[in-house]
Design a protein around this motif. Structure first.
Motif, mmCIF file in Angstrom:
data_model
loop_
_atom_site.group_PDB
_atom_site.id
_atom_site.type_symbol
_atom_site.label_atom_id
_atom_site.label_comp_id
_atom_site.label_asym_id
_atom_site.label_seq_id
_atom_site.Cartn_x
_atom_site.Cartn_y
_atom_site.Cartn_z
ATOM 1 N N VAL A 169 0.854 -1.182 0.000
ATOM 2 C CA VAL A 169 0.000 0.000 0.000
ATOM 3 C C VAL A 169 0.893 1.236 0.000
ATOM 4 O O VAL A 169 1.817 1.347 0.812
ATOM 5 C CB VAL A 169 -0.927 0.023 1.237
ATOM 6 C CG1 VAL A 169 -1.712 1.318 1.301
ATOM 7 C CG2 VAL A 169 -1.879 -1.159 1.224
ATOM 8 N N LYS A 170 0.627 2.151 -0.900
ATOM 9 C CA LYS A 170 1.376 3.414 -0.984
ATOM 10 C C LYS A 170 0.716 4.476 -0.101
ATOM 11 O O LYS A 170 1.389 5.234 0.589
ATOM 12 C CB LYS A 170 1.413 3.887 -2.437
ATOM 13 C CG LYS A 170 2.194 5.135 -2.673
ATOM 14 C CD LYS A 170 2.233 5.453 -4.170
ATOM 15 C CE LYS A 170 2.961 6.726 -4.451
ATOM 16 N NZ LYS A 170 2.934 7.041 -5.884
ATOM 17 N N LEU A 171 -0.616 4.537 -0.139
ATOM 18 C CA LEU A 171 -1.362 5.500 0.669
ATOM 19 C C LEU A 171 -2.571 4.813 1.274
ATOM 20 O O LEU A 171 -3.397 4.244 0.558
ATOM 21 C CB LEU A 171 -1.819 6.698 -0.165
ATOM 22 C CG LEU A 171 -2.670 7.732 0.580
ATOM 23 C CD1 LEU A 171 -1.891 8.374 1.717
ATOM 24 C CD2 LEU A 171 -3.195 8.780 -0.391
ATOM 25 N N TYR A 172 -2.633 4.842 2.590
ATOM 26 C CA TYR A 172 -3.756 4.361 3.381
ATOM 27 C C TYR A 172 -4.313 5.631 4.008
ATOM 28 O O TYR A 172 -3.856 6.052 5.074
ATOM 29 C CB TYR A 172 -3.210 3.443 4.474
ATOM 30 C CG TYR A 172 -3.959 2.183 4.744
ATOM 31 C CD1 TYR A 172 -5.258 2.215 5.234
ATOM 32 C CD2 TYR A 172 -3.345 0.944 4.567
ATOM 33 C CE1 TYR A 172 -5.916 1.035 5.519
ATOM 34 C CE2 TYR A 172 -3.996 -0.223 4.853
ATOM 35 C CZ TYR A 172 -5.283 -0.167 5.331
ATOM 36 O OH TYR A 172 -5.940 -1.334 5.625
ATOM 37 N N PRO A 173 -5.246 6.315 3.347
ATOM 38 C CA PRO A 173 -5.657 7.657 3.775
ATOM 39 C C PRO A 173 -5.945 7.753 5.278
ATOM 40 O O PRO A 173 -6.589 6.888 5.862
ATOM 41 C CB PRO A 173 -6.928 7.911 2.966
ATOM 42 C CG PRO A 173 -6.701 7.140 1.707
ATOM 43 C CD PRO A 173 -6.023 5.872 2.183
ATOM 44 N N GLU A 174 -5.400 8.796 5.873
ATOM 45 C CA GLU A 174 -5.531 9.145 7.292
ATOM 46 C C GLU A 174 -4.772 8.204 8.225
ATOM 47 O O GLU A 174 -4.759 8.409 9.422
ATOM 48 C CB GLU A 174 -6.996 9.225 7.714
ATOM 49 C CG GLU A 174 -7.774 10.281 6.947
ATOM 50 C CD GLU A 174 -9.242 10.318 7.309
ATOM 51 O OE1 GLU A 174 -9.637 9.705 8.340
ATOM 52 O OE2 GLU A 174 -9.999 10.932 6.557
ATOM 53 N N LEU A 175 -4.127 7.153 7.673
ATOM 54 C CA LEU A 175 -3.413 6.193 8.530
ATOM 55 C C LEU A 175 -1.922 6.079 8.177
ATOM 56 O O LEU A 175 -1.086 6.199 9.060
ATOM 57 C CB LEU A 175 -4.072 4.816 8.477
ATOM 58 C CG LEU A 175 -5.495 4.740 9.008
ATOM 59 C CD1 LEU A 175 -6.058 3.341 8.808
ATOM 60 C CD2 LEU A 175 -5.555 5.153 10.465
ATOM 61 N N TRP A 176 -1.594 5.794 6.912
ATOM 62 C CA TRP A 176 -0.202 5.535 6.516
ATOM 63 C C TRP A 176 0.062 6.113 5.128
ATOM 64 O O TRP A 176 -0.797 6.070 4.267
ATOM 65 C CB TRP A 176 0.064 4.039 6.437
ATOM 66 C CG TRP A 176 0.000 3.310 7.738
ATOM 67 C CD1 TRP A 176 -1.079 2.638 8.250
ATOM 68 C CD2 TRP A 176 1.040 3.164 8.700
ATOM 69 N NE1 TRP A 176 -0.761 2.081 9.444
ATOM 70 C CE2 TRP A 176 0.540 2.387 9.749
ATOM 71 C CE3 TRP A 176 2.365 3.612 8.751
ATOM 72 C CZ2 TRP A 176 1.302 2.044 10.853
ATOM 73 C CZ3 TRP A 176 3.125 3.278 9.854
ATOM 74 C CH2 TRP A 176 2.598 2.501 10.894
#
Length: 179
Positions: A169-176
């Motif tokens: 995962v490149k972007l886990y919005p609001e988390l990573w």
């Protein structure tokens, strides 16, 4: 094959570094997450033994959260899942282990069940997080939007995940977010 990733945590102070490599008999996912936990600073190392079909065989989770240290073994065999040798009832049908403290463990579900653009899948996983005393079943929903984005839903969280070419995962919005 070997791929690596480094993420910055977005909801609290923290980072995670992981790598996945092909090894004889399957794949090995290893990493360490360092972050602010509700119990205090946390440092958690993890290692997943993954079969050639991308199903999880075994996971090791060790480290500390605040003053509490832990070293746990999670195993999936023909009888189902165990956590430190204690059977986890009702989870034998689950193939994947998802660790709640890292973005690294979405990789094996998507490798095991590759989706074409527009396809969707409900994938149930054995989920474990720091401080938990047992594994729980986590229903996850993935719908592939394009080459690198998936609509995702799990527990009460829903977002569009952006994936790196590595499969992490490149972007886990609001988390990573991958750095």
């Amino acid at each position: 094959m070997m791929e690596t990733a480094l993420w910055k945590r977005l909801d609290v102070t923290g980072h995670d570094a992981a790598r996945i490599e092909t090894v004889p008999g399957g794949h090995l996912l290893q990493g360490t997450a360092v972050f602010r936990h509700e119990d205090g600073p946390a440092c958690v190392s993890y290692s997943l033994d993954i079969a050639p079909d991308w199903s999880t065989r075994r996971g090791l989770v060790q480290g500390f959260a605040g003053e509490r240290a832990f070293a746990l073994e999670i195993v999936r065999d023909a009888d189902g899942w165990t956590l430190d040798g204690v059977a986890q009832p009702g989870l034998a049908h689950l193939m994947d282990l998802d660790l709640g403290f890292t973005p690294a463990t979405n990789l094996q579900q998507l490798r095991r069940m590759p989706l074409a653009i527009g396809e969707a899948a409900d994938i149930k996983v054995a989920w474990f997080d720091v401080g938990a005393e047992r594994l729980v079943e986590l229903p996850q929903y993935y719908r592939r939007l394009d080459e690198s984005r998936y609509a995702y839903r799990g527990f009460s969280y829903a977002a569009t995940l952006e994936m790196a070419p590595s499969g992490f995962v490149k972007l886990y919005p609001e988390l990573w977010e991958m750095e």
